[in-house]
Design a protein around this motif. Structure first.
Motif, PDB file in Angstrom:
ATOM      1  N   THR A 167     -41.381  16.659   4.081  1.00 39.74           N
ATOM      2  CA  THR A 167     -41.583  15.654   4.898  1.00 39.74           C
ATOM      3  C   THR A 167     -40.991  14.217   4.529  1.00 39.74           C
ATOM      4  OG1 THR A 167     -43.869  15.244   4.061  1.00 39.74           O
ATOM      5  CG2 THR A 167     -43.610  16.906   6.105  1.00 39.74           C
ATOM      6  N   PRO A 168     -41.069  13.385   5.228  1.00 39.41           N
ATOM      7  CA  PRO A 168     -40.349  11.799   4.829  1.00 39.41           C
ATOM      8  C   PRO A 168     -41.543  11.379   3.673  1.00 39.41           C
ATOM      9  CG  PRO A 168     -40.177  12.088   7.229  1.00 39.41           C
ATOM     10  CD  PRO A 168     -41.096  13.139   6.735  1.00 39.41           C
ATOM     11  N   ASP A 169     -42.669  11.726   3.752  1.00 39.39           N
ATOM     12  CA  ASP A 169     -43.585  11.258   2.751  1.00 39.39           C
ATOM     13  C   ASP A 169     -43.909  12.152   1.618  1.00 39.39           C
ATOM     14  OD1 ASP A 169     -44.262   9.176   4.433  1.00 39.39           O
ATOM     15  OD2 ASP A 169     -45.874  10.318   5.419  1.00 39.39           O
ATOM     16  N   THR A 170     -43.019  13.157   1.384  1.00 41.45           N
ATOM     17  CA  THR A 170     -43.148  14.141   0.274  1.00 41.45           C
ATOM     18  C   THR A 170     -42.357  13.546  -0.792  1.00 41.45           C
ATOM     19  OG1 THR A 170     -43.574  15.997   1.698  1.00 41.45           O
ATOM     20  CG2 THR A 170     -42.816  16.367  -0.521  1.00 41.45           C
ATOM     21  N   PRO A 171     -43.208  13.284  -2.212  1.00 43.46           N
ATOM     22  CA  PRO A 171     -42.057  13.205  -3.257  1.00 43.46           C
ATOM     23  C   PRO A 171     -40.935  14.088  -3.738  1.00 43.46           C
ATOM     24  CG  PRO A 171     -44.180  13.540  -3.813  1.00 43.46           C
ATOM     25  CD  PRO A 171     -44.155  13.777  -2.501  1.00 43.46           C
ATOM     26  N   PRO A 172     -39.926  13.596  -4.224  1.00 43.35           N
ATOM     27  CA  PRO A 172     -38.889  14.617  -4.555  1.00 43.35           C
ATOM     28  C   PRO A 172     -39.567  15.435  -5.547  1.00 43.35           C
ATOM     29  CG  PRO A 172     -37.918  12.443  -4.662  1.00 43.35           C
ATOM     30  CD  PRO A 172     -39.374  12.205  -4.446  1.00 43.35           C
ATOM     31  N   ASP A 173     -38.952  16.932  -5.702  1.00 39.57           N
ATOM     32  CA  ASP A 173     -39.342  17.896  -6.538  1.00 39.57           C
ATOM     33  C   ASP A 173     -38.502  17.808  -8.014  1.00 39.57           C
ATOM     34  OD1 ASP A 173     -41.189  19.347  -4.687  1.00 39.57           O
ATOM     35  OD2 ASP A 173     -39.456  19.748  -3.780  1.00 39.57           O
ATOM     36  N   GLY A 174     -37.584  17.054  -8.001  1.00 39.38           N
ATOM     37  CA  GLY A 174     -36.707  16.865  -9.225  1.00 39.38           C
ATOM     38  C   GLY A 174     -35.554  15.912  -8.994  1.00 39.38           C
ATOM     39  N   VAL A 175     -34.938  15.763  -9.933  1.00 41.05           N
ATOM     40  CA  VAL A 175     -33.600  14.826  -9.938  1.00 41.05           C
ATOM     41  C   VAL A 175     -32.506  15.494 -10.336  1.00 41.05           C
ATOM     42  CG1 VAL A 175     -32.787  12.586 -10.813  1.00 41.05           C
ATOM     43  CG2 VAL A 175     -35.194  12.859 -10.040  1.00 41.05           C
ATOM     44  N   MET A 176     -31.388  15.536  -9.560  1.00 41.73           N
ATOM     45  CA  MET A 176     -30.002  15.966 -10.118  1.00 41.73           C
ATOM     46  C   MET A 176     -29.221  14.835 -10.752  1.00 41.73           C
ATOM     47  SD  MET A 176     -28.731  19.074  -9.762  1.00 41.73           S
ATOM     48  CE  MET A 176     -27.814  18.910 -11.362  1.00 41.73           C
ATOM     49  N   VAL A 177     -28.679  15.249 -11.821  1.00 40.66           N
ATOM     50  CA  VAL A 177     -28.079  14.104 -12.575  1.00 40.66           C
ATOM     51  C   VAL A 177     -26.699  14.628 -13.074  1.00 40.66           C
ATOM     52  CG1 VAL A 177     -28.162  12.193 -14.382  1.00 40.66           C
ATOM     53  CG2 VAL A 177     -30.202  13.218 -13.528  1.00 40.66           C
ATOM     54  N   ILE A 178     -25.648  13.922 -13.091  1.00 42.73           N
ATOM     55  CA  ILE A 178     -24.389  14.041 -13.565  1.00 42.73           C
ATOM     56  C   ILE A 178     -23.932  12.887 -14.389  1.00 42.73           C
ATOM     57  CG2 ILE A 178     -23.601  15.488 -11.782  1.00 42.73           C
ATOM     58  CD1 ILE A 178     -21.521  13.116 -10.887  1.00 42.73           C
ATOM     59  N   LYS A 179     -23.170  13.264 -15.498  1.00 47.12           N
ATOM     60  CA  LYS A 179     -22.692  12.061 -16.438  1.00 47.12           C
ATOM     61  C   LYS A 179     -21.120  12.276 -16.539  1.00 47.12           C
ATOM     62  CE  LYS A 179     -23.075  10.690 -21.476  1.00 47.12           C
ATOM     63  NZ  LYS A 179     -23.563  10.990 -22.636  1.00 47.12           N
TER      64      LYS A 179
END
Length: 614
Positions: A167-179
């Motif tokens: 839902t819009p209020d749900t915080p992200p479950d993780g973060v995807m990163v590229i370098k």
């Protein structure tokens, strides 16, 4: 005084003109350099922006993949980390980025493309990084920094990862990163005839075409700014030394002249608001300095040309008068010189004619001398052969006396038999007389052949036949002395390109010397051989006589040197033999044998082609 004043005016005008020319050339060169730097800067900015932003979509794309979402939804103990690591590694290779990794909600790396490297991100927490804080708050993140594990610089893109039913209020479950690595774009910068720098808001050089300028500060940093950088660990523990950039002059369009590390540059910069950077280009002022010198030289040269033109105009009148006087003197001098030259030419021509006549006479005398020398050499060869015949006279006389005595006896018997009316027995005696006469004719033919003049024409000559002829010539002496003759000839005929008469003379001389040396030997042994080695034929004559002394070896081939008593030899045999062999393209050598006696070796080139057609 007048000349001093004129010199001062010329020097003053030269200095003023050169200074104005240098100043004008400098302004023009700086304007041109600013224009060139602006073009390079604009192109480099576009390339850098395109290089970085082409990977902006990748973390958002990976964040929406079901495998990544399912991975985060599973309990930590049930996740297939290896499969996701391999997926990230394949993605890294195809996209051409430096690293791909996934952070959980707390900022800890739980999957990474570099899981096999010692500096892997797995298990490390990156909650302090700006890109994590931006993405965990629900928006895409960007960040540039020095890697805390790998120690390499990179630009980071991040995106939040949500469950499919969030839902819009749900915080992200993780973060995807590229370098994204920066080495490739810096290598392209190194092709430019300039220095390119990327600085952040703190004036830190994050990227540079010159590796020595990276991770340095253009200006001294405050303690607060340094503490802030340590908090985010953007540049890890790098000391960030001060480069000491000094602005020496401000120009139009934001350009500046600076001094950096003892060198002068033109500096031009452009902001990159999208990345919160500033892109700066440094152009060397060497072209400006060259333009100044060139401008000063051209202006000074123009002034000197003007001065020179004025001086030339003033000098022309004076020179014209001098030239007229000089021309008159020159005409008189030229007339005297021409007369003198004609006299010298006539004398020199007469001297050359005399020299040519003397030279022609000398050439004719030399030709006559060469012809006389050739005749003398031929006569000397013939004399040497006749000398050998003289030495053989006793044995030849013995060989002729025997058949003459027998002929006389057979003739007397035949007369008696005819008186007694026995014609058949008389005829048998006459047959014996004919055989003896033929034997004498053969001996005479051998003597005529040896004493004949050489034709000096080279033909194919069989070596074995030359040896046979020499042995026939010494037949009586060999038999009388009881000489053992041993031959070692090749089974096939050996051919050389030679004059048969001269080659026979050499062999007769060597065999005669060997028989002379073996007078005290018992029994005397004469060894003859002929073999082929490659492109040469080797003939040898060996005896078991007394051998050669040290003095004899050193003077053996000298004319008129002999070890025989006076009147027994001319001392020319070996000297002439060596000359003959040399003329045939070979060489004659002599040495002592270990078992006693002397050995003479003749090296001759083998004849080429079929001897039957020679």
């Amino acid at each position: 005084m007048k000349y001093l004043l004129l010199t001062g005016v010329l020097l003053g005008g030269l200095i003023l003109t050169a200074w104005q020319g240098a100043r004008f050339a400098r302004d023009q060169a700086i304007d041109s350099l600013i224009h060139l730097a602006g073009n390079d800067l604009q192109l480099s900015q576009a390339n850098l922006t395109g290089y970085l932003t082409r990977h902006d979509y990748l973390p958002h794309l990976l964040a929406t993949r079901e495998r990544v979402r399912d991975f985060l939804a599973q309990p930590a103990g049930q996740r297939d980390v290896a499969a996701l690591n391999r997926l990230f590694d394949r993605t890294r290779e195809r996209a051409g980025v430096y690293d791909v990794y996934l952070l959980d909600r707390g900022g800890t790396a739980i999957a990474a493309s570099n899981w096999r490297r010692p500096d892997t991100f797995l298990g490390h927490n990156y909650a302090f990084r700006g890109y994590y804080r931006q993405a965990i708050n629900g928006r895409g993140g960007r960040f540039h920094a020095l890697g805390t594990q790998s120690g390499t610089r990179g630009y980071y893109f991040s995106a939040p990862v949500w469950d499919a039913n969030h839902t819009p209020d749900t915080p992200p479950d993780g973060v995807m990163v590229i370098k994204v690595g920066l080495d490739a774009i810096e290598r392209e910068w190194q092709r430019l005839d300039a220095q390119l720098l990327v600085t952040d808001i703190n004036g830190i050089v994050f990227m540079a075409s010159d590796p020595a300028l990276r991770l340095t500060a253009l200006q001294p940093m405050s303690d607060g700014a340094r503490r802030g950088l340590r908090t985010t660990r953007r540049y890890a523990d790098e000391p960030l030394p001060d480069l000491g950039l000094e602005v020496t002059e401000s120009l139009t369009n934001g350009a500046r002249l600076i001094r950096l590390q003892g060198r002068e540059y033109l500096s031009l910069s452009r902001p990159m608001a999208r990345f919160n950077w500033n892109l700066r280009i440094l152009k060397s002022l060497t072209p400006v300095v060259r333009a100044q010198w060139l401008g000063a030289t051209v202006a000074g040269g123009a002034w000197m040309l003007l001065a020179l033109g004025a001086a030339i105009g003033w000098q022309r009148k004076r020179i014209r008068r001098e030239r007229e006087r000089f021309a008159e003197r020159e005409r008189r001098t030229l007339a005297r010189t021409r007369d003198e030259l004609e006299r010298h030419v006539a004398e020199r021509t007469e001297a050359l004619l005399d020299s040519n006549r003397h030279l022609s006479q000398e050439i004719e005398e030399r030709k006559r001398a060469e012809e006389s020398l050739r005749q003398t050499r031929d006569e000397l060869l013939q004399t040497a052969r006749l000398a050998v015949l003289g030495q053989l006279a006793a044995s030849i006389n013995h060989e002729l006396n025997q058949p003459l005595t027998a002929i006389r006896a057979y003739a007397d018997n035949a007369r008696v038999l005819l008186e007694r009316d026995r014609p058949d027995d008389a005829a048998a005696n006459l047959v014996q007389i004919v055989e003896l006469i033929e034997r004498m004719a053969a001996i005479s033919a051998q003597l005529r052949q040896f004493s004949r003049q050489s034709s000096e024409t080279l033909t194919h000559v069989a070596v074995q036949e030359c040896f046979d002829y020499a042995l026939r010539l010494f037949h009586a002496r060999l038999v009388e002395a009881g000489t053992i003759v041993e031959t070692d000839f090749d089974a096939r005929h050996l051919w050389v390109r030679a004059d048969p008469v001269r080659l026979e003379q050499v062999l007769v001389n060597l065999i005669g010397n060997a028989l002379q040396a073996m007078q005290e030997s018992s029994p005397p042994r004469l060894e003859l051989s002929a073999i082929q080695e490659g492109e040469r034929i080797i003939l040898s004559v060996a005896d078991n006589g007394t051998g050669l002394t040290e003095e004899g070896l050193s003077h053996l081939f000298e004319p008129f040197y002999t070890t025989r008593p006076a009147g027994k030899g001319l001392g020319l045999g070996l000297s002439i033999s060596q000359r003959i062999v040399s003329d045939l393209g070979g060489r004659l050598e002599a040495r002592n044998r270990e078992e006693g006696g002397a050995l003479f070796l003749i090296y001759l080139p083998a004849a080429s082609g079929d001897p039957s057609y020679a």
